[in-house]
Design a protein around this motif. Structure first.
Motif, PDB file in Angstrom:
ATOM      1  N   LEU A 157       0.819  -1.212   0.000  1.00 15.72           N
ATOM      2  CA  LEU A 157       0.000   0.000   0.000  1.00 15.72           C
ATOM      3  C   LEU A 157       0.856   1.268   0.000  1.00 15.72           C
ATOM      4  N   VAL A 158       1.981   1.239   0.728  1.00 20.04           N
ATOM      5  CA  VAL A 158       2.884   2.397   0.754  1.00 20.04           C
ATOM      6  C   VAL A 158       3.495   2.634  -0.631  1.00 20.04           C
ATOM      7  N   ILE A 159       3.843   1.552  -1.316  1.00 19.94           N
ATOM      8  CA  ILE A 159       4.394   1.681  -2.674  1.00 19.94           C
ATOM      9  C   ILE A 159       3.348   2.291  -3.613  1.00 19.94           C
ATOM     10  N   ILE A 160       2.098   1.800  -3.526  1.00 19.40           N
ATOM     11  CA  ILE A 160       0.997   2.348  -4.344  1.00 19.40           C
ATOM     12  C   ILE A 160       0.812   3.837  -4.031  1.00 19.40           C
ATOM     13  N   MET A 161       0.790   4.160  -2.720  1.00 18.66           N
ATOM     14  CA  MET A 161       0.605   5.540  -2.290  1.00 18.66           C
ATOM     15  C   MET A 161       1.735   6.433  -2.805  1.00 18.66           C
ATOM     16  N   SER A 162       2.964   5.945  -2.698  1.00 21.61           N
ATOM     17  CA  SER A 162       4.130   6.722  -3.139  1.00 21.61           C
ATOM     18  C   SER A 162       4.052   7.040  -4.622  1.00 21.61           C
ATOM     19  N   PHE A 163       3.770   6.024  -5.433  1.00 27.07           N
ATOM     20  CA  PHE A 163       3.672   6.227  -6.885  1.00 27.07           C
ATOM     21  C   PHE A 163       2.517   7.163  -7.229  1.00 27.07           C
ATOM     22  N   SER A 164       1.390   7.000  -6.532  1.00 28.39           N
ATOM     23  CA  SER A 164       0.206   7.814  -6.823  1.00 28.39           C
ATOM     24  C   SER A 164       0.485   9.297  -6.620  1.00 28.39           C
ATOM     25  N   PHE A 165       1.028   9.637  -5.446  1.00 32.08           N
ATOM     26  CA  PHE A 165       1.280  11.049  -5.143  1.00 32.08           C
ATOM     27  C   PHE A 165       2.457  11.608  -5.948  1.00 32.08           C
ATOM     28  N   LEU A 166       3.477  10.766  -6.190  1.00 28.39           N
ATOM     29  CA  LEU A 166       4.634  11.224  -6.961  1.00 28.39           C
ATOM     30  C   LEU A 166       4.231  11.533  -8.403  1.00 28.39           C
ATOM     31  N   ILE A 167       3.426  10.650  -8.999  1.00 27.07           N
ATOM     32  CA  ILE A 167       2.952  10.869 -10.377  1.00 27.07           C
ATOM     33  C   ILE A 167       2.068  12.123 -10.430  1.00 27.07           C
ATOM     34  N   THR A 168       1.224  12.302  -9.394  1.00 32.83           N
ATOM     35  CA  THR A 168       0.384  13.508  -9.328  1.00 32.83           C
ATOM     36  C   THR A 168       1.251  14.759  -9.353  1.00 32.83           C
ATOM     37  N   ALA A 169       2.346  14.751  -8.574  1.00 33.75           N
ATOM     38  CA  ALA A 169       3.248  15.910  -8.527  1.00 33.75           C
ATOM     39  C   ALA A 169       3.938  16.126  -9.870  1.00 33.75           C
ATOM     40  N   ILE A 170       4.357  15.041 -10.512  1.00 31.42           N
ATOM     41  CA  ILE A 170       5.075  15.140 -11.793  1.00 31.42           C
ATOM     42  C   ILE A 170       4.188  15.733 -12.882  1.00 31.42           C
ATOM     43  N   LEU A 272      -7.260  20.978 -14.891  1.00 28.80           N
ATOM     44  CA  LEU A 272      -5.939  21.436 -15.319  1.00 28.80           C
ATOM     45  C   LEU A 272      -5.088  20.322 -15.929  1.00 28.80           C
ATOM     46  N   PHE A 273      -5.169  19.139 -15.363  1.00 30.20           N
ATOM     47  CA  PHE A 273      -4.252  18.072 -15.773  1.00 30.20           C
ATOM     48  C   PHE A 273      -4.950  16.780 -16.208  1.00 30.20           C
ATOM     49  N   GLY A 274      -6.266  16.844 -16.365  1.00 29.27           N
ATOM     50  CA  GLY A 274      -6.990  15.688 -16.877  1.00 29.27           C
ATOM     51  C   GLY A 274      -7.584  14.815 -15.784  1.00 29.27           C
ATOM     52  N   THR A 275      -8.533  13.992 -16.171  1.00 21.16           N
ATOM     53  CA  THR A 275      -9.249  13.128 -15.216  1.00 21.16           C
ATOM     54  C   THR A 275      -8.309  12.162 -14.508  1.00 21.16           C
ATOM     55  N   TYR A 276      -7.297  11.673 -15.225  1.00 18.41           N
ATOM     56  CA  TYR A 276      -6.409  10.660 -14.649  1.00 18.41           C
ATOM     57  C   TYR A 276      -5.692  11.150 -13.394  1.00 18.41           C
ATOM     58  N   SER A 277      -5.368  12.457 -13.318  1.00 16.23           N
ATOM     59  CA  SER A 277      -4.671  12.983 -12.142  1.00 16.23           C
ATOM     60  C   SER A 277      -5.548  12.871 -10.898  1.00 16.23           C
ATOM     61  N   LYS A 278      -6.867  13.049 -11.083  1.00 13.12           N
ATOM     62  CA  LYS A 278      -7.807  12.895  -9.972  1.00 13.12           C
ATOM     63  C   LYS A 278      -7.784  11.451  -9.452  1.00 13.12           C
ATOM     64  N   TYR A 279      -7.670  10.499 -10.377  1.00 18.76           N
ATOM     65  CA  TYR A 279      -7.626   9.088  -9.979  1.00 18.76           C
ATOM     66  C   TYR A 279      -6.351   8.746  -9.218  1.00 18.76           C
ATOM     67  N   PHE A 280      -5.217   9.288  -9.676  1.00 22.52           N
ATOM     68  CA  PHE A 280      -3.959   9.045  -8.963  1.00 22.52           C
ATOM     69  C   PHE A 280      -4.062   9.544  -7.526  1.00 22.52           C
ATOM     70  N   LEU A 281      -4.605  10.746  -7.363  1.00 22.36           N
ATOM     71  CA  LEU A 281      -4.744  11.332  -6.033  1.00 22.36           C
ATOM     72  C   LEU A 281      -5.740  10.539  -5.187  1.00 22.36           C
ATOM     73  N   GLY A 282      -6.838  10.121  -5.798  1.00 24.26           N
ATOM     74  CA  GLY A 282      -7.849   9.332  -5.086  1.00 24.26           C
ATOM     75  C   GLY A 282      -7.304   8.011  -4.568  1.00 24.26           C
ATOM     76  N   ILE A 283      -6.532   7.313  -5.417  1.00 24.32           N
ATOM     77  CA  ILE A 283      -5.930   6.034  -5.014  1.00 24.32           C
ATOM     78  C   ILE A 283      -4.921   6.262  -3.896  1.00 24.32           C
ATOM     79  N   GLY A 284      -4.126   7.337  -4.022  1.00 27.24           N
ATOM     80  CA  GLY A 284      -3.146   7.666  -2.989  1.00 27.24           C
ATOM     81  C   GLY A 284      -3.806   7.971  -1.663  1.00 27.24           C
ATOM     82  N   LEU A 285      -4.902   8.716  -1.706  1.00 33.73           N
ATOM     83  CA  LEU A 285      -5.628   9.079  -0.486  1.00 33.73           C
ATOM     84  C   LEU A 285      -6.258   7.846   0.166  1.00 33.73           C
ATOM     85  N   PHE A 286      -6.780   6.936  -0.650  1.00 36.01           N
ATOM     86  CA  PHE A 286      -7.326   5.675  -0.135  1.00 36.01           C
ATOM     87  C   PHE A 286      -6.242   4.885   0.592  1.00 36.01           C
TER      88      PHE A 286
END
Length: 407
Positions: A157-170, A272-286
């Motif tokens: 879960l930490v790996i998923i969270m890390s990738f989710s938020f990192l990709i959101t930032a990128i 601003l950055f498309g629907t997919y960015s919302k999903y990355f953030l949502g998965i990270g928050l979960f």
């Protein structure tokens, strides 16, 4: 590489514990309100967390005892011992019960960001079914009582969270020079003091010092394993810090002052950055919500175990009673939307008092040759530890004053 992964253990669980919904919200507010300028506060928090968690891990491996257990044994004055044990139990057990609803609600928010908001009506109450789902997952993982299963799940879960938020930032394409300036230019804009305190307070977490000392001895029993624990701590806390910084960067990239929560951040990202960015953030928050929803009850059970001298295991009925009680309250309050402000205020006061107290006691214990022998603190570690202690005293005083609206 296989042996390297084999020796990743409690560190990611500690990172999972401090990156909860509260951290996500504070980081989003820091980025939205002050841009990249408060990244230095997160950098300080990472260094402080590494120093204190390394001490906690070293104590657990060398003594094969948890921090709460060591405190109970080493403080000889009966009155002082009782006072400190009551404060620890109040801050960790009651505090984690108060915060557990927030942890579960954070996970729910992540699911709602991706899938929408389902409600079940029972009489006059509307119950959020996602709270029940997250509570059930946490219950099953904790009830199994197998450290390896728990560790692997939370590391994943930490790996998923890390990738989710990192990709959101990128995807927000931040200004790299502005990010570097924010990291190393110690600037505190007007009105940022409480946010700085929040960033440090959500990263340097008192219950993690107790949790880490217990978890390391579940994985390692030999002094020679200390090098694995130190490396594990460094990697995991730095990874957790990158997650927190990614959230600040994501929020800072959006030139909007209307960010009051992680949900606002997700909604602001979409156009601003498309629907997919919302999903990355949502998965990270979960992932952030569910990991904290697991580690908070676990930490409370370990602390009760050590403070009350039970000496029981993960599968004992006393140990299970504590985490079931806290998890159950969290699910109940989260599912019906109940927010007990007074209990949370009490938890904030107790934690404000507890953080400098426990940091001070930990440094004292780590200088005791009869407990740690040659593995006691070096002068450099003491100097850094005392500097952190001074900041935690300031932090504790400010958080208590803030609760009483005196700041």
């Amino acid at each position: 590489m296989i042996s390297w992964f084999k020796n990743i253990g409690p560190g990611p669980l500690v990172a999972a514990a401090f990156i909860g919904p509260g951290t996500v919200t504070v980081c989003a507010l820091a980025g939205a309100g002050f841009g990249f300028t408060l990244l230095w506060a997160m950098l300080f928090s990472i260094i402080a967390t590494i120093v204190l968690q390394e001490m906690s891990a070293r104590l657990g491996i060398i003594t094969q005892k948890g921090l709460a257990e060591t405190i109970r044994e080493e403080i000889k004055n009966p009155f002082l011992k009782s006072l400190i044990v009551i404060l620890i139990l109040s801050a960790i057990v009651v505090g984690n019960a108060a915060y557990e609803a927030g942890n579960i609600s954070g996970g729910v928010l992540g699911l709602e960001t991706v899938f929408g908001s389902p409600k079940l009506k029972l009489g006059n109450f509307f119950i959020n079914s996602y709270s029940l789902i997250i509570g059930f997952i946490a219950f099953v993982l904790l009830y199994i009582g197998n450290y390896k299963v728990l560790e692997k799940t939370l590391v994943g879960l930490v790996i998923i969270m890390s990738f989710s938020f990192l990709i959101t930032a990128i995807v927000t394409k931040p200004d790299v020079m502005a990010v570097l300036k924010g990291l190393f230019n110690f600037e505190a804009p007007k009105g940022s003091l409480l946010t700085i305190i929040g960033l440090i307070g959500t990263t340097v977490v008192p219950y993690n010092l107790f949790l880490h000392s217990y978890l390391v001895k579940e994985k390692w029993q030999e002094k020679a394993d200390l090098k694995f624990a130190v490396r594990d701590t460094y990697i995991a806390v730095v990874l957790g810090g990158i997650v927190s910084m990614s959230i600040i960067i994501s929020a800072a990239a959006i030139q909007s002052k209307e960010i009051n929560s992680a949900l606002d951040l997700a909604q602001a990202l979409e156009p601003l950055f498309g629907t997919y960015s919302k999903y990355f953030l949502g998965i990270g928050l979960f992932a952030a919500g569910i990991t904290s929803a697991i580690t908070a009850p676990l930490a409370a059970a370990y602390v009760a175990n050590g403070c009350l001298g039970w000496n029981t295991g993960l599968r004992s009925y006393k140990f299970r009673f504590v985490w079931i009680f806290i998890l159950g309250l969290g699910v109940l309050f989260s599912s019906i939307g109940f927010k007990s402000i007074e209990i949370i205020k009490f938890a904030q006061i107790a934690n404000g008092l507890l953080l400098p107290l426990i940091a001070g006691i930990l440094i004292w214990i780590m200088n005791n040759s009869s407990i740690l022998g040659l593995n006691k603190n070096t002068k450099i570690k003491n100097i850094i530890g005392l500097l952190i202690l001074a900041v935690t005293l300031f932090l504790g005083a400010k958080s208590i004053l803030g609760v009483f609206n005196l700041l």
